[in-house]
Motif scaffolding. Structure first.
Motif, PDB file in Angstrom:
ATOM      1  N   SER A 302       0.807  -1.217   0.000  1.00  0.00           N
ATOM      2  CA  SER A 302       0.000   0.000   0.000  1.00  0.00           C
ATOM      3  C   SER A 302       0.838   1.264   0.000  1.00  0.00           C
ATOM      4  N   PHE A 303       2.031   1.221   0.589  1.00  0.00           N
ATOM      5  CA  PHE A 303       2.843   2.427   0.781  1.00  0.00           C
ATOM      6  C   PHE A 303       4.119   2.349  -0.052  1.00  0.00           C
ATOM      7  N   ASP A 304       4.452   3.484  -0.665  1.00  0.00           N
ATOM      8  CA  ASP A 304       5.652   3.542  -1.492  1.00  0.00           C
ATOM      9  C   ASP A 304       6.926   3.572  -0.650  1.00  0.00           C
ATOM     10  N   PHE A 305       6.868   4.200   0.520  1.00  0.00           N
ATOM     11  CA  PHE A 305       8.021   4.216   1.418  1.00  0.00           C
ATOM     12  C   PHE A 305       7.557   4.685   2.785  1.00  0.00           C
ATOM     13  N   LEU A 306       8.345   4.350   3.809  1.00  0.00           N
ATOM     14  CA  LEU A 306       8.077   4.765   5.187  1.00  0.00           C
ATOM     15  C   LEU A 306       9.314   5.449   5.740  1.00  0.00           C
ATOM     16  N   LEU A 307       9.089   6.530   6.489  1.00  0.00           N
ATOM     17  CA  LEU A 307      10.174   7.280   7.115  1.00  0.00           C
ATOM     18  C   LEU A 307      10.331   6.847   8.571  1.00  0.00           C
ATOM     19  N   GLU A 310      13.267   8.748  14.314  1.00  0.00           N
ATOM     20  CA  GLU A 310      14.561   8.849  15.001  1.00  0.00           C
ATOM     21  C   GLU A 310      15.664   9.323  14.049  1.00  0.00           C
ATOM     22  N   TYR A 311      15.469   9.147  12.772  1.00  0.00           N
ATOM     23  CA  TYR A 311      16.421   9.605  11.757  1.00  0.00           C
ATOM     24  C   TYR A 311      15.693  10.607  10.858  1.00  0.00           C
ATOM     25  N   PHE A 312      15.256  11.706  11.499  1.00  0.00           N
ATOM     26  CA  PHE A 312      14.371  12.629  10.804  1.00  0.00           C
ATOM     27  C   PHE A 312      15.068  13.302   9.624  1.00  0.00           C
ATOM     28  N   ASP A 313      16.298  13.749   9.804  1.00  0.00           N
ATOM     29  CA  ASP A 313      16.982  14.436   8.713  1.00  0.00           C
ATOM     30  C   ASP A 313      17.248  13.488   7.544  1.00  0.00           C
ATOM     31  N   GLU A 314      17.658  12.273   7.849  1.00  0.00           N
ATOM     32  CA  GLU A 314      17.837  11.285   6.778  1.00  0.00           C
ATOM     33  C   GLU A 314      16.499  10.993   6.087  1.00  0.00           C
ATOM     34  N   SER A 315      15.433  11.009   6.886  1.00  0.00           N
ATOM     35  CA  SER A 315      14.096  10.789   6.311  1.00  0.00           C
ATOM     36  C   SER A 315      13.713  11.909   5.358  1.00  0.00           C
ATOM     37  N   MET A 316      14.086  13.144   5.703  1.00  0.00           N
ATOM     38  CA  MET A 316      13.769  14.269   4.825  1.00  0.00           C
ATOM     39  C   MET A 316      14.557  14.200   3.519  1.00  0.00           C
ATOM     40  N   VAL A 317      15.766  13.697   3.577  1.00  0.00           N
ATOM     41  CA  VAL A 317      16.535  13.502   2.351  1.00  0.00           C
ATOM     42  C   VAL A 317      15.847  12.467   1.468  1.00  0.00           C
ATOM     43  N   LEU A 318      15.362  11.379   2.085  1.00  0.00           N
ATOM     44  CA  LEU A 318      14.638  10.364   1.310  1.00  0.00           C
ATOM     45  C   LEU A 318      13.335  10.929   0.756  1.00  0.00           C
ATOM     46  N   LEU A 319      12.624  11.713   1.572  1.00  0.00           N
ATOM     47  CA  LEU A 319      11.375  12.328   1.114  1.00  0.00           C
ATOM     48  C   LEU A 319      11.645  13.232  -0.091  1.00  0.00           C
ATOM     49  N   LYS A 320      12.682  14.040   0.001  1.00  0.00           N
ATOM     50  CA  LYS A 320      13.084  14.926  -1.103  1.00  0.00           C
ATOM     51  C   LYS A 320      13.372  14.116  -2.364  1.00  0.00           C
ATOM     52  N   ASN A 369      12.386  -0.155   9.565  1.00  0.00           N
ATOM     53  CA  ASN A 369      13.660   0.513   9.860  1.00  0.00           C
ATOM     54  C   ASN A 369      14.761  -0.094   8.997  1.00  0.00           C
ATOM     55  N   ARG A 370      14.716  -1.405   8.843  1.00  0.00           N
ATOM     56  CA  ARG A 370      15.717  -2.069   8.002  1.00  0.00           C
ATOM     57  C   ARG A 370      15.540  -1.690   6.527  1.00  0.00           C
ATOM     58  N   THR A 371      14.306  -1.725   6.023  1.00  0.00           N
ATOM     59  CA  THR A 371      14.089  -1.397   4.610  1.00  0.00           C
ATOM     60  C   THR A 371      14.345   0.083   4.327  1.00  0.00           C
ATOM     61  N   PHE A 372      14.192   0.937   5.358  1.00  0.00           N
ATOM     62  CA  PHE A 372      14.493   2.359   5.204  1.00  0.00           C
ATOM     63  C   PHE A 372      15.957   2.558   4.825  1.00  0.00           C
ATOM     64  N   GLU A 374      18.019   0.256   3.661  1.00  0.00           N
ATOM     65  CA  GLU A 374      18.279  -0.408   2.384  1.00  0.00           C
ATOM     66  C   GLU A 374      17.912   0.491   1.214  1.00  0.00           C
ATOM     67  N   ARG A 375      16.796   1.209   1.356  1.00  0.00           N
ATOM     68  CA  ARG A 375      16.366   2.112   0.289  1.00  0.00           C
ATOM     69  C   ARG A 375      17.339   3.287   0.152  1.00  0.00           C
ATOM     70  N   LEU A 376      17.777   3.844   1.288  1.00  0.00           N
ATOM     71  CA  LEU A 376      18.743   4.944   1.242  1.00  0.00           C
ATOM     72  C   LEU A 376      20.034   4.506   0.555  1.00  0.00           C
ATOM     73  N   ASP A 377      20.534   3.321   0.903  1.00  0.00           N
ATOM     74  CA  ASP A 377      21.765   2.833   0.283  1.00  0.00           C
ATOM     75  C   ASP A 377      21.586   2.630  -1.211  1.00  0.00           C
ATOM     76  N   ARG A 378      20.420   2.146  -1.596  1.00  0.00           N
ATOM     77  CA  ARG A 378      20.179   1.844  -3.002  1.00  0.00           C
ATOM     78  C   ARG A 378      19.984   3.110  -3.841  1.00  0.00           C
ATOM     79  N   LEU A 379      19.251   4.071  -3.320  1.00  0.00           N
ATOM     80  CA  LEU A 379      18.889   5.259  -4.105  1.00  0.00           C
ATOM     81  C   LEU A 379      19.908   6.391  -3.988  1.00  0.00           C
ATOM     82  N   ILE A 380      20.527   6.534  -2.811  1.00  0.00           N
ATOM     83  CA  ILE A 380      21.344   7.719  -2.541  1.00  0.00           C
ATOM     84  C   ILE A 380      22.793   7.364  -2.242  1.00  0.00           C
ATOM     85  N   GLY A 381      23.001   6.381  -1.393  1.00  0.00           N
ATOM     86  CA  GLY A 381      24.358   6.043  -0.974  1.00  0.00           C
ATOM     87  C   GLY A 381      24.765   6.860   0.253  1.00  0.00           C
ATOM     88  N   ARG A 382      25.610   6.288   1.086  1.00  0.00           N
ATOM     89  CA  ARG A 382      25.935   6.913   2.365  1.00  0.00           C
ATOM     90  C   ARG A 382      26.698   8.230   2.197  1.00  0.00           C
TER      91      ARG A 382
END
Length: 493
Positions: A302-307, A310-320, A369-372, A374-382
């Motif tokens: 149902s959901f494309d992604f979840l933020l 506790e990692y709000f700033d990283e979540s905003m980067v993913l949201l962007k 939290n784990r898939t969050f 994984e998605r950051l590593d896949r789309l953006i990289g550390r």
């Protein structure tokens, strides 16, 4: 024409009589069949087939999904709109809890395509031009930094003249805690259904109804919080809830939770598996591995992604990244945050009890939290993630220096502008902000939007989208009749 037909039949017959000709005709028919099947699949409505979801879930749950989705009595919770059932007695043991039913819905896989609403100007993401997403569903999970995310959506929607799915009459919740229904939205009518760009007010998720009020291109997302901290916050904020009102501390409640917790009470979700409840499931549902997997797969579908709060700033980067927005669109100040004086650390023994009591929430949080990451590593990289987080924090600091008096948030009594004072609820002490005086007009507007609390901002946008009718013109008063000239009374001498 007849001669041409005979000529064509003769040629095809000659081709078919030889082996290469038969192979060529068979291959051509096969290609035509494959193209036809692809066209039919593309034309098939998104909501008419859930076979992909069923196949995916049957890999882990066998044939349970197929029977569950078509046997409502296995899954519906007591207050679901699909039907009513008797309230089950309060469980007295873990075994009793595991027998209680889990609610779910025939969730359908979303295909995110180009937005159907007015698009904002294109920005670049990872060096590529893309269109900002403007059709959005945000499930506002309680006590999970969701008010700050809502402020971000409010500001973006206002800037780009998008429409919001407001509660009927300009309320602040979509008839929560009932499951969401399209009729709860102001301006929606089944006879002439209207779709809105952004749905972000508090609701209990029910996707088939949500799909009626937003375009099919909508991006679905939500935000989660560690269930331990979430329940500690919920205990303070919802101290008046039936499960908490008779105890002095969270430790006292967890010592004998079934003494205070009644699953038949309408506010019981504040005291157990609050995220599970907001996603539409039964907070007292079955915690078997099979049913937990069914719930997680349904959320993923149902959901494309979840933020993660506790990692709000990283979540905003993913949201962007996911919405193709620019940096200023996701910068924010924390809203609806609690003063640290009302927070208290929890001993390890209580933490473990909280995890066990909120088992379904814990399963949701740990999985996503784990898939969050994984998605950051896949789309953006550390490496790029670190750069983007640093840029976001620098921009927030710049805006804080330009907009705010002092060093940041202040207590409710110290907020000078009453229109910027957040609602105080329960035992929490909700912080707010003071703006600098004499700011230039445009900067003052930007700063004010950043710190406007949820309720005030929602009311402002509601009045903009549904302006009150102008007062009826006053009916003209009848002109006063001219005074009669005074005539002296005639008397007889």
């Amino acid at each position: 024409m007849l001669k041409f037909k005979r000529y064509l039949i003769t040629k095809l017959s000659a081709i078919y009589r030889c082996q290469p000709g038969r192979l060529w005709i068979s291959f051509s028919l096969l290609i035509l069949l494959l193209v036809t099947l692809q066209v039919v699949e593309k034309l098939q409505p998104l909501g008419s087939c859930q076979c992909e979801l069923e196949r995916g879930l049957q890999q882990t749950t066998g044939h349970e999904l197929s029977s569950a989705l078509h046997s409502p009595h296995l899954l519906w919770e007591d207050d679901s709109p699909q039907g009513q059932r008797k309230i089950e007695p309060a469980p007295t043991s873990t075994e009793d809890v595991s027998r209680m039913h889990l609610w779910t819905e025939a969730f359908q896989i979303q295909e995110v395509t180009a937005g159907e609403a007015q698009q904002a100007r294109g920005v670049t993401s990872q060096g590529k031009t893309c269109k900002p997403k403007t059709d959005i569903v945000f499930l506002k999970v309680h006590k999970s930094a969701s008010s700050t995310v809502m402020n971000i959506l409010f500001r973006f929607g206002e800037m780009h003249n998008l429409t919001f799915a407001f509660p009927q009459g300009g309320g602040f919740q979509l008839y929560y805690p009932h499951h969401f229904l399209a009729k709860f939205v102001q301006g929606f009518s089944p006879l002439s259904p209207r779709q809105f760009n952004i749905l972000c007010h508090h609701m209990r998720f029910l996707q088939p109804e949500v799909q009626k009020v937003v375009p099919s291109s909508a991006v679905y997302f939500s935000i989660l919080r560690n269930p331990v901290q979430l329940m500690e916050s919920s205990f303070v904020y919802y101290k008046g809830a039936s499960a908490f009102s008779r105890v002095r501390s969270l430790e006292e409640f967890l010592s004998q939770p079934w003494r205070y917790y009644d699953p038949a009470r309408g506010d019981r979700h504040y005291a157990r598996n609050l995220m599970t409840f907001d996603f539409g499931f039964n907070p007292d549902g079955d915690v078997s591995p099979e049913r937990v997997q069914l719930m997680l797969k349904a959320i993923e579908a149902s959901f494309d992604f979840l933020l993660i709060s506790e990692y709000f700033d990283e979540s905003m980067v993913l949201l962007k990244e996911m919405l193709c927005w620019d940096l200023d669109s996701v910068v924010s100040f924390p809203l609806n945050s609690r003063d640290s004086s009302t927070k208290s650390p929890l001993p390890d023994s209580v933490v473990e009890k909280l995890k066990a009591w909120n088992r379904l929430d814990w399963e949701i949080y740990t999985h996503f939290n784990r898939t969050f990451w994984e998605r950051l590593d896949r789309l953006i990289g550390r490496e790029r993630l670190r750069r983007e987080v640093r840029a976001l924090r620098q921009r927030r600091a710049e805006l804080a220096r330009a907009c705010l008096q002092g060093t940041g948030s202040v207590g409710p009594k110290d907020i000078k502008d009453s229109s910027l004072r957040p609602l105080q609820h329960g035992g929490a002490r909700i912080l707010g902000y003071n703006l600098k005086q004499g700011l230039p007009r445009e900067l003052e507007r930007t700063c004010r939007r950043l710190v406007t609390p949820e309720l005030q901002y929602s009311s402002l946008l509601y009045k903009k989208q549904f302006p009150p009718p102008p007062p009826p013109p006053e009916s003209p008063r009848p002109a006063a009749s001219p005074a009669r000239p005074h005539r002296p009374e005639l008397t007889r001498n």
